[in-house]
Design an enzyme around this catalytic site. Structure first.
Site: not given
Length: 257
Positions: A125, A226, A197
């Site tokens: 991320s 995610h 996601d």
């Protein structure tokens, strides 16, 4: 953008993982020394050493991936950026998280005597953006793995910006321009993204992958969200892709000049 969490939820003793706590000094602009906290998880015969950079929330105490990666044959260093977990310092910024990641890489090279050619940088991320910047600044690392990440903070913010009459670029000070940096990568890269996601859509992950030079690889995981804590990521075929990527990257790196 940053959601620092100082609470430690789990210790690696609970996971029965051999490890060492590390405290890495880093200098501030004023000359003050602050310490980054991390865990060093060694493997007796590693296929690679992985520097793991987490996302914008939580801290290393929720990163159960450490066990998974050691089982795959990695030695792993996880660090918390300043302001996260047990690391010292105030609220983070783009500049400070970049500095913290470089400090961790320097520790592996200078203190652990591990060649850059044997190190794979993994970022999840927001950590993916940090990993891309680190790899860009250290082109001799063996490989880069970017998981569930984005093209730039501007593009992410613009998707949800409600005040269309007020230009977002006037207030966005943290750029994280991954798509601009990824084009200059000199090492193999693996991009991983969950197809379900909802935080960072898979289309954004694909755009980041498409901007990267060869050699590169894309792993799209059906039914995964995610954070990749779902069973989908743990499927043997997905884990083998990560493992094989690291082996190939290190082999290619060691054979290069």
């Amino acid at each position: 953008m940053f959601v620092p969490d100082a609470h430690h939820y789990k210790d690696l003793d609970a996971l029965n993982l051999p490890h060492q706590e590390v405290w890495l000094p880093v200098s501030t602009k004023t000359g003050k020394i602050e310490r980054i906290h991390g865990w060093w998880i060694p493997h007796d015969h590693p296929i690679s050493t992985m520097l793991y950079l987490h996302g914008n929330g939580g801290n290393i105490s929720v990163e159960v991936k450490a066990r998974r990666f050691r089982e795959l044959g990695f030695s792993v260093l996880l660090i918390d950026y300043r302001g996260y977990g047990r690391s010292e310092g105030n609220f983070p910024s783009e500049a400070t998280v970049y500095q913290d990641a470089q400090t961790a890489l320097d520790y592996l090279v200078k203190e652990r005597r591990i060649s850059l050619k044997k190190i794979v940088v993994y970022g999840h991320s927001l950590g993916g953006a940090i990993a891309i910047n680190l790899a860009n600044q250290n082109p001799k690392v063996a490989g880069l793995i970017v998981s569930s990440s984005f093209t730039s903070m501007y593009q992410m913010a613009a998707r949800d910006w409600k005040f269309r009459l007020f230009p977002i670029e006037l207030i966005l000070t943290q750029k994280f321009d991954s798509v601009g940096k990824v084009r200059s990568l000199k090492m193999p890269s693996l991009f991983i993204h969950g197809m379900d996601d909802t935080l960072i859509p898979v289309s954004i992950g694909k755009a980041l992958y498409e901007a990267a030079p060869q050699p590169k690889q894309l792993l799209l995981i059906p039914n995964a969200g995610h954070n990749h804590r779902e069973a989908e990521f743990d499927k043997p075929e997905n884990l083998k892709i990560v493992q094989d990527f690291a082996r190939r990257a290190v082999k290619a790196s060691l054979s290069s000049n």
